[in-house]
Enzyme design. Structure first.
Site, PDB file in Angstrom:
ATOM      1  N   SER A 183      -4.646  -3.518  10.542  1.00  0.00           N
ATOM      2  CA  SER A 183      -3.333  -4.097  10.841  1.00  0.00           C
ATOM      3  C   SER A 183      -2.210  -3.121  10.522  1.00  0.00           C
ATOM      4  O   SER A 183      -1.071  -3.318  10.957  1.00  0.00           O
ATOM      5  CB  SER A 183      -3.137  -5.384  10.035  1.00  0.00           C
ATOM      6  OG  SER A 183      -3.085  -5.104   8.639  1.00  0.00           O
ATOM      7  N   ASP A 326      -8.749  -6.870   0.637  1.00  0.00           N
ATOM      8  CA  ASP A 326      -8.715  -5.902  -0.457  1.00  0.00           C
ATOM      9  C   ASP A 326      -9.342  -6.435  -1.734  1.00  0.00           C
ATOM     10  O   ASP A 326      -9.577  -5.672  -2.677  1.00  0.00           O
ATOM     11  CB  ASP A 326      -7.283  -5.448  -0.727  1.00  0.00           C
ATOM     12  CG  ASP A 326      -6.798  -4.422   0.288  1.00  0.00           C
ATOM     13  OD1 ASP A 326      -7.640  -3.832   0.985  1.00  0.00           O
ATOM     14  OD2 ASP A 326      -5.578  -4.217   0.394  1.00  0.00           O
ATOM     15  N   LYS A 428      -4.396   4.638  -8.114  1.00  0.00           N
ATOM     16  CA  LYS A 428      -3.895   4.356  -6.766  1.00  0.00           C
ATOM     17  C   LYS A 428      -3.191   3.013  -6.697  1.00  0.00           C
ATOM     18  O   LYS A 428      -2.214   2.861  -5.952  1.00  0.00           O
ATOM     19  CB  LYS A 428      -5.051   4.402  -5.762  1.00  0.00           C
ATOM     20  CG  LYS A 428      -4.635   4.130  -4.328  1.00  0.00           C
ATOM     21  CD  LYS A 428      -5.788   4.364  -3.377  1.00  0.00           C
ATOM     22  CE  LYS A 428      -5.443   3.864  -1.987  1.00  0.00           C
ATOM     23  NZ  LYS A 428      -4.288   4.554  -1.398  1.00  0.00           N
TER      24      LYS A 428
END
Length: 447
Positions: A183, A326, A428
């Site tokens: 996306s 995620d 991250k």
């Protein structure tokens, strides 16, 4: 901001039981990146309050500075950060040497590909991680940019980095973009479209993975004064041209995928924890909480704080992973300790993340004694007898922050300590992950 170079590369995680305590999870990476881009494209000064402290944020801020924004970082009395961003109005400066180093930041890369299409001068996006971000495809987004007159050159037909682009013939109008792999490609076009004279008429082909992120992007664009007409949700969008991004004050909410990692640790180790600053109206967040509730974690909410406790054995689940993409690795890791099988489906695009989050995750969890079967678009997890997830070995994080979280969760429930290699890549998204687990009672040490 903390970055990977400041963190230990090898962590040993001890088996743990009975987590307890209260935490403020990190701010949302997704909101942070999008609000920084909106502030960068605006005329005037915006404030971004409490951005996510992560490698991705650091990479995007440096890129915005290289492209002409003035950004000041101010630490508040409570220790949290405030960003003052003097935007560019979409007029880009050519970065030093014409290059931007995007680190290992996939979402940042895709957003920057859209932004850099505004530059008449050539800009090259590079990465020092050829085996991670360097293998992730961008061909669908680059094809859409070519439709708009952008000159694009890539290292491979798959659109992998380095990518060079310049916009001497950039125009708006109709464009088709595939939504099958990511996306993020569509989000990049949604940010670009308002600044084009003719705007954009975007047709999404091949379906749309992780569609909730598009709803988030459109909501943030509206906050920044941008109009997007949804003709057919997740299929067809019209963006009037000649719009201007409005400077604003943006407050970043808590991050549900980070909260999911803590909930996964709780699910395996047991106990009770409270997590705050988690918006109640976040659809993706609600799906995360629903997944853990289905596994048997008791979750109650009071305003923006949730309390979670484990009082009974975990149960397996059947889950559409595309709704919580995620968080799939940490949910899968927790499901390894359930008494019944789990099936997490509709997750084919996990093969194309920082690591192969289906195959690599299965390989590493199975080293610990789990029974995980990787499939082309799913993850199958079979229960094992209590105590047979043995640990006592070394696992590889594949430079992927989500795998680090998942393997840590599995280690908490193993019989013997587990050593994680390349654990510094937790920076991250969640640099203080191991420190926060220590607050809750989990034990790990740097090697």
């Amino acid at each position: 901001m903390t970055n990977a170079k400041e963190l230990a590369s090898t962590i040993q995680v001890q088996p743990s039981k009975g987590l307890s305590g209260r935490l403020l999870p990190p701010s949302s990476k997704y909101h942070t990146l999008r609000y920084i881009v909106a502030a960068f494209l605006a005329n005037g000064e915006s404030m971004v309050k409490y951005p996510a402290l992560s490698d991705d944020t650091t990479v995007l801020l440096q890129a915005c500075r290289d492209l002409g924004a003035r950004i000041e970082e101010q630490e508040q009395a409570d220790g949290r950060l405030l960003l003052r961003v003097q935007g560019t109005g979409g007029v880009l400066r050519t970065p030093p040497d014409g290059q931007i180093n995007v680190g290992n930041a996939g979402a940042v890369t895709r957003l920057l590909l859209g932004i850099c299409a505004l530059s008449p001068q050539a800009i090259t996006l590079t990465t020092p991680y050829p085996e991670s971000l360097g293998r992730r495809p961008n061909a669908d987004l680059l094809a859409a940019l070519r439709q708009l007159g952008v000159d694009v050159a890539s290292a491979t037909p798959e659109g992998t980095l380095p990518v060079t682009l310049a916009s001497t013939r950039l125009h708006g109008g109709p464009v088709t973009i595939s939504g099958r792999k990511s996306s993020q490609y569509l989000s990049a076009l949604l940010f670009l479209g308002p600044l084009l004279t003719k705007g954009l008429e975007i047709e999404v082909s091949d379906g749309l993975t992780s569609a909730s992120f598009i709803d988030l992007t459109i909501g943030i664009l509206a906050t920044a004064g941008i109009t997007v007409h949804t003709r057919v949700q997740h299929q067809h969008y019209a963006i009037p041209g000649g719009q201007q991004y409005r400077a604003g004050i943006y407050t970043i909410p808590g991050d549900y995928p980070s909260a999911a990692a803590l909930l996964g640790a709780l699910a395996v180790a047991g106990g009770e924890i409270a997590l705050s600053n988690l918006a109640a109206d976040d659809p993706g967040g609600a799906a995360v909480l629903d997944a853990f509730t289905a596994m048997g974690v008791e979750i109650t909410r009071r305003d923006q704080e949730i309390t979670a406790r484990v009082t009974k054995p975990l149960q397996g689940i059947t889950l559409d992973g595309n709704r919580v993409i995620d968080s799939v690795p940490v949910i899968a890791a927790a499901a390894c300790f359930a008494r019944t099988p789990s099936h997490i489906y509709n997750v084919a695009n996990l093969h194309l993340k920082e690591s192969d989050r289906i195959q690599d995750l299965a390989d590493e969890l199975n080293k610990l004694g789990c029974r995980v079967t990787p499939l082309p678009d799913a993850i199958k997890i079979e229960p094992v007898e209590p105590g047979t997830i043995h640990g006592g070995c070394e696992v590889e994080a594949h430079a992927d922050h989500r795998l680090i979280q998942a393997l840590t969760i599995a280690a908490l429930g193993s019989r013997e300590p587990v050593t994680l290699r390349h654990a510094q890549h937790i920076a991250k998204s969640y640099p203080h992950f191991f420190a926060d687990l220590a607050i809750l009672g989990a034990v790990s040490q740097s090697n």
